[in-house]
Design a protein around this motif. Structure first.
Motif, PDB file in Angstrom:
ATOM      1  N   GLN A 118       0.828  -1.201   0.000  1.00 23.82           N
ATOM      2  CA  GLN A 118       0.000   0.000   0.000  1.00 23.82           C
ATOM      3  C   GLN A 118       0.866   1.255   0.000  1.00 23.82           C
ATOM      4  OE1 GLN A 118      -3.573   0.402   0.130  1.00 23.82           O
ATOM      5  NE2 GLN A 118      -3.003   2.542  -0.240  1.00 23.82           N
ATOM      6  N   VAL A 119       0.533   2.169  -0.895  1.00 29.07           N
ATOM      7  CA  VAL A 119       1.147   3.496  -0.924  1.00 29.07           C
ATOM      8  C   VAL A 119       0.034   4.518  -0.718  1.00 29.07           C
ATOM      9  CG1 VAL A 119       2.314   5.213  -2.355  1.00 29.07           C
ATOM     10  CG2 VAL A 119       3.069   2.816  -2.405  1.00 29.07           C
ATOM     11  N   THR A 120       0.193   5.356   0.290  1.00 28.20           N
ATOM     12  CA  THR A 120      -0.787   6.396   0.577  1.00 28.20           C
ATOM     13  C   THR A 120      -0.090   7.741   0.588  1.00 28.20           C
ATOM     14  OG1 THR A 120      -2.094   4.857   1.916  1.00 28.20           O
ATOM     15  CG2 THR A 120      -2.555   7.209   2.166  1.00 28.20           C
ATOM     16  N   VAL A 121      -0.582   8.672  -0.242  1.00 27.24           N
ATOM     17  CA  VAL A 121      -0.002  10.000  -0.335  1.00 27.24           C
ATOM     18  C   VAL A 121      -1.016  10.998   0.198  1.00 27.24           C
ATOM     19  CG1 VAL A 121       1.089  11.701  -1.833  1.00 27.24           C
ATOM     20  CG2 VAL A 121       1.267   9.252  -2.373  1.00 27.24           C
ATOM     21  N   SER A 122      -0.647  11.694   1.262  1.00 24.75           N
ATOM     22  CA  SER A 122      -1.556  12.663   1.869  1.00 24.75           C
ATOM     23  C   SER A 122      -1.312  14.050   1.293  1.00 24.75           C
ATOM     24  CB  SER A 122      -1.366  12.677   3.379  1.00 24.75           C
ATOM     25  OG  SER A 122      -0.056  13.113   3.695  1.00 24.75           O
ATOM     26  N   SER A 123      -2.371  14.832   1.240  1.00 24.78           N
ATOM     27  CA  SER A 123      -2.263  16.181   0.665  1.00 24.78           C
ATOM     28  C   SER A 123      -1.881  17.207   1.718  1.00 24.78           C
ATOM     29  CB  SER A 123      -3.589  16.566   0.018  1.00 24.78           C
ATOM     30  OG  SER A 123      -4.618  16.490   0.969  1.00 24.78           O
TER      31      SER A 123
END
Length: 123
Positions: A118-123
């Motif tokens: 899983q790759v999660t990119v937060s703004s």
């Protein structure tokens, strides 16, 4: 038979970087290509990049080609995906896949798959 194990996913802020690894066991040398695909939340799986194991030639999906780099380490039997300038739209489960082809965007040409990271990119 080929076994693939991904690692390196995680949570990162927009603009950050991650490096994914795909460790391969079994025959993945002559004639094989190794690719990265991703499945964003609620969407279909999509092609990211692929590398021909023998020649090192690469193909990228247009939205990542100036930000992501796929590479291989023959001695370690490992393929990497260096991801820079990450965007929230890159959030997805990333899968490594291998198959006997010269490098293709078509997921049907890759019979061997890892479980994903899983790759999660937060703004």
């Amino acid at each position: 038979q080929v076994q693939l194990v991904e690692s390196g996913g995680g949570l990162v802020q927009a603009g950050g970087s991650l490096r994914l690894s795909c460790a391969a066991s079994g025959r993945t040398s002559v004639g094989y290509a190794v690719a990265w695909f991703r499945r964003p939340p609620g969407k279909e799986r999509e092609f990211v990049a692929t590398i021909n194991w023998s020649s090192g030639s690469t193909i990228y999906e247009d939205s990542v080609k100036d930000r992501f780099t796929i590479s291989r380490d023959n001695a370690k039997n490992t393929v990497f995906l260096q991801m820079n300038s990450l965007k929230p739209g890159d959030t997805a489960v990333y899968y490594c896949a291998a198959g006997l082809n010269s490098g293709s965007r078509n997921d049907r040409l890759y019979p061997y798959w890892g479980r994903g990271t899983q790759v999660t990119v937060s703004s």
